[in-house]
Enzyme design. Structure first.
Site, PDB file in Angstrom:
ATOM      1  CB  THR A 188      -0.886   0.070   1.252  1.00 32.20           C
ATOM      2  OG1 THR A 188      -0.025   0.109   2.382  1.00 32.20           O
ATOM      3  CG2 THR A 188      -1.794  -1.134   1.366  1.00 32.20           C
ATOM      4  CE  LYS A 228     -12.782  12.994  13.673  1.00 31.99           C
ATOM      5  NZ  LYS A 228     -11.516  12.836  12.929  1.00 31.99           N
ATOM      6  CD  GLU A 259      -4.719  -2.636   2.725  1.00 32.27           C
ATOM      7  OE1 GLU A 259      -5.312  -2.243   1.694  1.00 32.27           O
ATOM      8  OE2 GLU A 259      -4.033  -1.895   3.447  1.00 32.27           O
ATOM      9  CD1 TRP A 278     -17.059  13.443  12.929  1.00 32.19           C
ATOM     10  CD2 TRP A 278     -17.198  11.472  11.907  1.00 32.19           C
ATOM     11  NE1 TRP A 278     -16.335  12.556  13.668  1.00 32.19           N
ATOM     12  CE2 TRP A 278     -16.400  11.331  13.064  1.00 32.19           C
ATOM     13  CE3 TRP A 278     -17.404  10.347  11.091  1.00 32.19           C
ATOM     14  CZ2 TRP A 278     -15.829  10.109  13.428  1.00 32.19           C
ATOM     15  CZ3 TRP A 278     -16.839   9.142  11.457  1.00 32.19           C
ATOM     16  CH2 TRP A 278     -16.055   9.026  12.611  1.00 32.19           C
TER      17      TRP A 278
HETATM   18  P1  ADP Z   1      -3.545   2.768  -1.367  1.00 30.33           P
HETATM   19  O1  ADP Z   1      -3.948   2.197  -0.059  1.00 30.33           O
HETATM   20  O2  ADP Z   1      -2.318   2.197  -1.939  1.00 30.33           O
HETATM   21  O3  ADP Z   1      -3.658   4.256  -1.468  1.00 30.33           O
HETATM   22  P2  ADP Z   1      -5.862   1.471  -2.329  1.00 30.33           P
HETATM   23  O4  ADP Z   1      -6.354   1.375  -3.716  1.00 30.33           O
HETATM   24  O5  ADP Z   1      -5.654   0.246  -1.567  1.00 30.33           O
HETATM   25  O6  ADP Z   1      -4.577   2.291  -2.457  1.00 30.33           O
HETATM   26  O7  ADP Z   1      -6.799   2.454  -1.518  1.00 30.33           O
HETATM   27  C1  ADP Z   1      -7.964   1.994  -0.930  1.00 30.33           C
HETATM   28  C2  ADP Z   1      -8.801   3.155  -0.508  1.00 30.33           C
HETATM   29  O8  ADP Z   1      -9.161   3.960  -1.624  1.00 30.33           O
HETATM   30  C3  ADP Z   1     -10.126   2.753   0.080  1.00 30.33           C
HETATM   31  O9  ADP Z   1      -9.994   2.394   1.421  1.00 30.33           O
HETATM   32  C4  ADP Z   1     -10.947   4.018  -0.125  1.00 30.33           C
HETATM   33  O10 ADP Z   1     -10.700   4.982   0.859  1.00 30.33           O
HETATM   34  C5  ADP Z   1     -10.440   4.538  -1.420  1.00 30.33           C
HETATM   35  N1  ADP Z   1     -11.344   4.130  -2.489  1.00 30.33           N
HETATM   36  C6  ADP Z   1     -11.197   3.114  -3.344  1.00 30.33           C
HETATM   37  N2  ADP Z   1     -12.233   3.050  -4.202  1.00 30.33           N
HETATM   38  C7  ADP Z   1     -13.077   4.068  -3.871  1.00 30.33           C
HETATM   39  C8  ADP Z   1     -14.332   4.537  -4.358  1.00 30.33           C
HETATM   40  N3  ADP Z   1     -14.951   3.965  -5.383  1.00 30.33           N
HETATM   41  N4  ADP Z   1     -14.885   5.602  -3.742  1.00 30.33           N
HETATM   42  C9  ADP Z   1     -14.286   6.188  -2.707  1.00 30.33           C
HETATM   43  N5  ADP Z   1     -13.113   5.802  -2.206  1.00 30.33           N
HETATM   44  C10 ADP Z   1     -12.499   4.753  -2.779  1.00 30.33           C
END
Ligand code: ADP
Length: 540
Positions: free
Chosen positions: A186, A438, A330, A443
């Site tokens: 990540t 916040k 993940e 929120w």
């Molecule tokens: P990294 O963790 O490497 O930045 P990831 O692709 O694993 O990349 O990121 C996952 C996160 O991206 C999710 O937990 C969420 O917050 C965000 N995310 C992924 N897809 C969406 C979506 N369709 N809408 C909003 N947020 C998203």
């Protein structure tokens, strides 16, 4: 227990490419190569070359469980690595070349990559990395002898020579399906990157799930172009989904600008594509500017960040169905998909739209829950929002080498996202838990505020961040990029919020900038923005 009498056949990545060869051997893989020209061959060729590669790796002394790094675009040699490396029982470790060099060094050393395969684009980067990665025994340039870079890289080898020296008469081993197959870190906006270690089993199950009609819905009649990189969560599984279903695969290489993508879409008659919102902004801008249409594209999947509702509408105007997908590294990555249910079909378009803008329904295999701070399950009413937890056979149970310790909560993986789930099962992310604003103990969803800003015709992109406030703790600030040649004032944008959100959600201020910072996976880099605007004086 009465034990059933079915065969014990492991779910293996090698079976995917063997199946594609046997049943769809003549289907094309088209790549925009780093060397320049368009490269074409078939699934039969991928399978043969992946077996040659497995033999070459064996000759280099690579053994089961060893990690093999890649620094590469979406291209045919990268696809061969996906199958050759994992198929032989080693681990395909896709490294994101957009990360800071320090992070890449950390990742390669942490993974203990024995060899790293790289596209020519990254030769200058590899030259810098190599001295800091002493454990890497060889750096393999993914090209032929004629294009081998002149860079000073110790132990440099040539991909085509390695592969060309082998016969390809390799039998894929019958591995245990729990064997590690892939590794992806990540991006680690906080702390060091952490590795998610996939298995053959999780990868094949995820490919089945991703193929479902309410998900990517990819068949042998489709032409799929993943814009989402193969170095970012396995191109959301598309590199496995396409061979599983015999779909033609189009790999765009380094050409991710609007013009290059549009030309490839049209030339190869692409029907399905997937990527992050920023790529689509560029593509749609190009199409609009030149008065173009899509002749074959039916579906664009958007994920990685929230898809602005305005984007879904624009795609629709161009005859393209834009669906929302949500997931994370993940989770292999797919968790939800935003397709409509039967009950929506008779509804007016605006009602359907309300469902489409959400992140979507859980794909079978993934279970979701939202909980409050004390861990109590919240109602699925589309209003209550809380921490989103997931579990399933393609969700991680812990990071590579145990980094971060025990990460599950009672068997559930905490996503770090804050979400609602409605009575129809549609999940909607209201925020990343670290990005919520916040204000006065309540929120405010930064995503909602951003979506409204980009719905304004003069705004190209926007970020909503919390800025410290003496009375309210935090108040929202919009940092926005105007569309080229568009004019809009701070007051006009603030007015645009009226009637669209509760009064106390209306941002306190707007700052216009030339561009916004993004992470290596295309998300808004809010940590940097929060830092930059830490001392921003909000108007009284
Ligand atoms: P990294 O963790 O490497 O930045 P990831 O692709 O694993 O990349 O990121 C996952 C996160 O991206 C999710 O937990 C969420 O917050 C965000 N995310 C992924 N897809 C969406 C979506 N369709 N809408 C909003 N947020 C998203």
């Amino acid at each position: 227990m009465l034990r059933g009498r079915m065969m014990d056949m492991p779910l293996l990545i090698s079976s995917l490419i063997r199946h594609a060869d046997r049943c769809h051997g003549d289907v094309e893989i088209v790549s925009r190569s780093v060397e320049g020209p368009i490269h074409r061959y078939t699934y039969a060729d991928v399978h043969r070359r992946a077996r040659q590669l497995a033999q070459a790796l064996t000759r280099l002394g690579v053994r089961a469980g060893d990690r093999i790094g890649t620094l590469a675009w979406n291209g045919y040699r990268h696809l061969e690595l996906y199958y050759g490396v994992s198929g032989m029982g080693a681990v395909t470790h896709t490294v994101n070349p957009r990360l800071f060099p320090d992070q890449i060094v950390y990742i390669i050393n942490h993974a203990e990559d024995r060899y790293v395969f790289f596209d020519l684009t990254f030769a200058p980067l590899v030259e810098k990395l190599a001295p800091q990665c002493p454990g890497v025994e060889g750096w393999v340039a993914m090209t032929d002898r004629a294009h081998l870079p002149q860079a000073k890289i110790p132990g440099i080898a040539c991909y085509e020579e390695l592969v060309g020296a082998e016969r390809g008469d390799y039998d894929w081993p019958q591995l245990d399906e729990w064997t590690a197959s892939g590794l992806c870190y990540t991006s680690g906006t906080t702390g060091n990157p952490k590795g998610t270690l996939y298995t053959h089993r999780s990868t094949v199950l995820h490919a089945y799930a991703a193929s479902l009609p309410d998900v990517f819905n990819v068949s042998s009649r489709d032409v799929v172009l993943p814009v989402v990189p193969m170095f970012h969560v396995n191109s959301w599984g598309i590199a496995y989904v396409a061979p599983m279903n015999g779909a033609k695969l189009v790999l765009p290489g380094a050409g991710l600008d609007g013009k290059s993508l549009y030309e490839l879409f049209e030339a190869e008659k692409v029907t399905v594509t997937a990527g992050v919102p920023t790529v689509w902004l560029a593509l749609l801008a190009y199409v609009m500017e030149h008065g173009l249409r899509f002749s074959s594209l039916r579906r664009a999947v958007v994920g990685g960040s929230a898809c602005p509702p305005a984007m879904i509408r624009t795609f629709a105007e161009y005859g393209v169905d834009c669906s929302h997908a949500w997931g994370m590294t993940e989770m292999s990555p797919l968790g939800t998909f935003g397709s409509l249910r039967g009950k929506h079909l008779g509804m007016p378009p605006e009602k359907q739209f309300e469902a489409r803008v959400k992140q979507g329904r859980a794909i079978f295999g993934v279970e979701m829950n939202i909980v409050d701070g004390a861990g109590n399950e919240l109602p699925r009413d589309g209003k209550a929002f809380g921490d989103l937890l997931v579990r399933g056979p393609w969700v991680t149970s812990g990071y590579f080498k145990g980094e971060g310790g025990e990460i599950l909560r009672d068997g559930w993986f905490p996503t770090g996202d804050v979400a609602t789930i409605d009575a129809d099962g549609y999940m909607q992310i209201t925020d990343r838990s670290k990005d919520v604003i916040k204000s006065g103990g309540e929120w405010i969803s930064s995503i909602d505020l951003e979506n409204i800003a980009v719905a304004h015709p003069a705004i190209a992109e926007a970020a909503a961040i919390g800025v410290a406030h003496p009375k309210w703790d935090e108040r929202p600030l919009i940092v926005a990029v105007k569309k080229p040649n568009a004019e809009i004032t701070r007051e006009e944008l603030l007015q645009f919020y009226e009637g669209k959100v509760a009064k106390w959600w209306v941002p306190d201020d707007v700052v216009f900038v030339a561009s916004l910072p993004h992470t290596a996976t295309g998300k808004l880099l809010k940590t940097q923005l929060r830092n930059e605007f830490k001392a921003h004086a909000l108007p009284k």
